[in-house]
Design a protein around this motif. Structure first.
Motif, short mmCIF file in Angstrom:
data_model
loop_
_atom_site.label_atom_id
_atom_site.label_comp_id
_atom_site.label_asym_id
_atom_site.label_seq_id
_atom_site.Cartn_x
_atom_site.Cartn_y
_atom_site.Cartn_z
N GLY A 198 0.81 -1.21 0.00
CA GLY A 198 0.00 0.00 0.00
C GLY A 198 0.84 1.26 0.00
N TYR A 199 1.86 1.28 0.84
CA TYR A 199 2.76 2.44 0.88
C TYR A 199 3.55 2.57 -0.41
CZ TYR A 199 6.73 5.34 2.16
OH TYR A 199 7.69 6.32 2.17
N ALA A 200 4.03 1.45 -0.94
CA ALA A 200 4.76 1.47 -2.21
C ALA A 200 3.88 1.97 -3.35
CB ALA A 200 5.30 0.08 -2.53
N SER A 201 2.59 1.61 -3.30
CA SER A 201 1.67 2.09 -4.33
C SER A 201 1.51 3.60 -4.26
CB SER A 201 0.30 1.41 -4.15
OG SER A 201 0.40 0.02 -4.32
N ALA A 202 1.46 4.15 -3.06
CA ALA A 202 1.36 5.61 -2.91
C ALA A 202 2.61 6.29 -3.48
CB ALA A 202 1.18 5.98 -1.44
N ALA A 203 3.79 5.73 -3.19
CA ALA A 203 5.02 6.29 -3.76
C ALA A 203 5.02 6.19 -5.28
CB ALA A 203 6.23 5.55 -3.18
N GLY A 204 4.51 5.06 -5.81
CA GLY A 204 4.44 4.89 -7.26
C GLY A 204 3.48 5.86 -7.91
N VAL A 205 2.34 6.10 -7.28
CA VAL A 205 1.37 7.06 -7.82
C VAL A 205 1.97 8.46 -7.83
CG1 VAL A 205 -0.85 8.17 -7.40
CG2 VAL A 205 -0.66 5.70 -7.21
N PHE A 206 2.64 8.83 -6.76
CA PHE A 206 3.26 10.16 -6.67
C PHE A 206 4.31 10.34 -7.77
CE2 PHE A 206 6.09 13.40 -5.16
CZ PHE A 206 5.31 14.27 -4.43
N PHE A 207 5.17 9.34 -7.91
CA PHE A 207 6.22 9.44 -8.93
C PHE A 207 5.63 9.35 -10.33
CE2 PHE A 207 9.74 7.41 -11.40
CZ PHE A 207 10.60 8.49 -11.35
N GLY A 208 4.64 8.47 -10.52
CA GLY A 208 4.01 8.35 -11.83
C GLY A 208 3.34 9.63 -12.26
N LEU A 209 2.71 10.32 -11.32
CA LEU A 209 2.07 11.60 -11.65
C LEU A 209 3.12 12.61 -12.08
CD1 LEU A 209 -0.47 13.34 -11.73
CD2 LEU A 209 -0.10 13.88 -9.31
N THR A 210 4.28 12.61 -11.43
CA THR A 210 5.35 13.52 -11.81
C THR A 210 5.82 13.25 -13.24
OG1 THR A 210 6.08 13.61 -9.50
CG2 THR A 210 7.64 14.38 -11.18
N VAL A 211 6.05 11.99 -13.55
CA VAL A 211 6.49 11.63 -14.90
C VAL A 211 5.42 11.97 -15.93
CG1 VAL A 211 7.22 9.71 -16.37
CG2 VAL A 211 7.99 9.81 -14.00
N PHE A 212 4.15 11.75 -15.57
CA PHE A 212 3.05 12.07 -16.48
C PHE A 212 3.02 13.57 -16.79
CE2 PHE A 212 -1.34 13.64 -16.88
CZ PHE A 212 -1.69 13.03 -18.08
N LEU A 213 3.20 14.41 -15.79
CA LEU A 213 3.18 15.85 -16.02
C LEU A 213 4.34 16.29 -16.90
CD1 LEU A 213 2.16 17.12 -12.45
CD2 LEU A 213 0.74 16.99 -14.51
N ILE A 214 5.52 15.69 -16.69
CA ILE A 214 6.67 16.00 -17.54
C ILE A 214 6.39 15.57 -18.98
CG2 ILE A 214 9.10 15.46 -17.98
CD1 ILE A 214 9.47 15.18 -14.97
N SER A 215 5.86 14.38 -19.15
CA SER A 215 5.55 13.88 -20.49
C SER A 215 4.49 14.74 -21.17
CB SER A 215 5.06 12.42 -20.41
OG SER A 215 6.03 11.60 -19.79
N LEU A 216 3.48 15.17 -20.42
CA LEU A 216 2.45 16.02 -20.98
C LEU A 216 3.01 17.35 -21.44
CD1 LEU A 216 -0.57 16.45 -21.55
CD2 LEU A 216 -0.80 17.32 -19.21
N ALA A 217 3.88 17.94 -20.62
CA ALA A 217 4.49 19.21 -21.00
C ALA A 217 5.34 19.07 -22.25
CB ALA A 217 5.34 19.74 -19.84
N LEU A 218 6.10 17.99 -22.34
CA LEU A 218 6.93 17.78 -23.53
C LEU A 218 6.09 17.46 -24.76
CD1 LEU A 218 9.89 15.74 -22.01
CD2 LEU A 218 9.96 18.08 -22.87
N SER A 219 4.98 16.76 -24.57
CA SER A 219 4.08 16.48 -25.71
C SER A 219 3.48 17.76 -26.26
CB SER A 219 2.97 15.53 -25.27
OG SER A 219 3.49 14.29 -24.84
N LEU A 220 3.07 18.66 -25.37
CA LEU A 220 2.54 19.95 -25.82
C LEU A 220 3.62 20.76 -26.52
CD1 LEU A 220 0.37 20.90 -22.70
CD2 LEU A 220 -0.43 20.04 -24.92
N LEU A 221 4.85 20.68 -25.99
CA LEU A 221 5.96 21.39 -26.63
C LEU A 221 6.26 20.83 -28.01
CD1 LEU A 221 8.18 23.54 -26.32
CD2 LEU A 221 9.62 21.79 -25.25
#
Length: 317
Positions: free
Chosen positions: A285-308
């Motif tokens: 459960g704790y590892a999943s929370a860390a994964g969601v947090f990190f995955g959201l960060t990577v998603f935002l970076i990917s989204l910004a680069l896709s728009l760019l």
């Protein structure tokens, strides 16, 4: 005659509609196996990871200890999490900085029609891409070994060092070794992407530049670079994703050591999810929370680069 044609039209239309529906059904039939795999092994695990992140759950037994946002609060207050988070982006920055310009330079050289055997060179550069990362990690661990490692033996032979370097046993050198190996591992695919971009550029612009008397540097600076910006953004996006998902290579080379010097986010999540790293049972459960947090960060970076990338492609057109 016209009445016969009119009476015959609806059956013809129905046949056409039936054929169209049949084609669509066949298309859906071929898509269904792949769609099933995506749902089973991608979408469903992602959804359940978000669910598990709100539970204190070791990965087995009933899912009954709901803790709300406590796992997320624990994540943001964990020094080891922020150490892994920071190391992940240091590794990413190092691989991107080394990989992108090197791959571009090689692509420019291999794009020259005057280079003999360029297809052979392309194949040689691409071989590491199709080689299993875990195998590369095990081999590189031997190559960077302190005693009788190929790197140390070579440097000692040419006189660049006077004693063996503990490449994977020191924090700074372990990070450097990982960056070099990861950049070499994924260099081939980035080279191919740059090469595809170079071959898509209009030849007329280069002919016009020659007529105007532009030299090679001016042609590269004022024609090649601006036109390659959309491709560069895509290459950057793939490089970032590759660097942030290099679990197997890192695990087999350093296992996150020495200490926590090369423990990146994927290793951090793995330890809590599947080992008794924190004492006692795994903490999925704790590892999943860390994964969601990190995955959201990577998603935002990917989204910004896709728009760019979209903006760059629009500007090029």
């Amino acid at each position: 005659m016209s009445s016969r044609v009119l009476n015959a039209t609806p059956p013809l239309r129905r046949r056409g509609l039936n054929r169209t529906r049949a084609r669509r059904m066949w298309a859906y039939a071929f898509i269904l196996p792949q769609l099933t795999l995506v749902v089973a092994f991608a979408l469903y695990p992602i959804a359940m990871t978000h669910v598990y992140s709100f539970y204190d759950w070791p990965g087995f037994g009933p899912l009954d200890r709901h803790v709300g946002w406590q796992n997320y609060l624990r994540v943001v207050n964990d020094e080891l999490f922020w150490n892994a988070f920071h190391k992940s982006f240091v590794f990413m920055a190092g691989t991107v900085a080394l990989q992108l310009p090197t791959a571009l330079l090689i692509a420019i050289l291999l794009n020259s029609e005057r280079l003999f055997g360029r297809n052979v060179y392309r194949t040689l550069f691409f071989i590491p891409v199709v080689t299993t990362s875990a195998v590369i990690g095990i081999v590189m661990r031997s190559i960077f070994a302190t005693h009788n490692g190929l790197v140390n033996n070579g440097l000692l032979f040419v006189g660049l060092i006077d004693r063996p370097v503990r490449w994977l046993a020191q924090a700074d050198t372990a990070m450097i070794a990982l960056i070099v190996v990861a950049s070499w591992k994924w260099l081939g695919i980035k080279m191919i992407m740059w090469l595809a971009g170079l071959q898509s550029l209009p030849v007329e612009l280069y002919d016009a530049a020659k007529v105007d008397g532009a030299n090679a540097w001016q042609t590269f600076r004022f024609i090649t670079v601006p036109l390659l910006v959309p491709v560069g953004v895509v290459v950057l996006l793939f490089s970032i994703v590759d660097a942030l998902t290099a679990f197997d290579l890192i695990f087999t080379m350093t296992e996150g050591g020495p200490g926590f010097a090369t423990e990146f986010m994927e290793l951090y999540i793995y330890r809590y999810a599947f080992t008794s790293f924190a004492g006692g049972l795994p903490q999925l459960g704790y590892a999943s929370a860390a994964g969601v947090f990190f995955g959201l960060t990577v998603f935002l970076i990917s989204l910004a680069l896709s728009l760019l990338a979209r903006r760059a492609a629009t500007a090029r057109r």
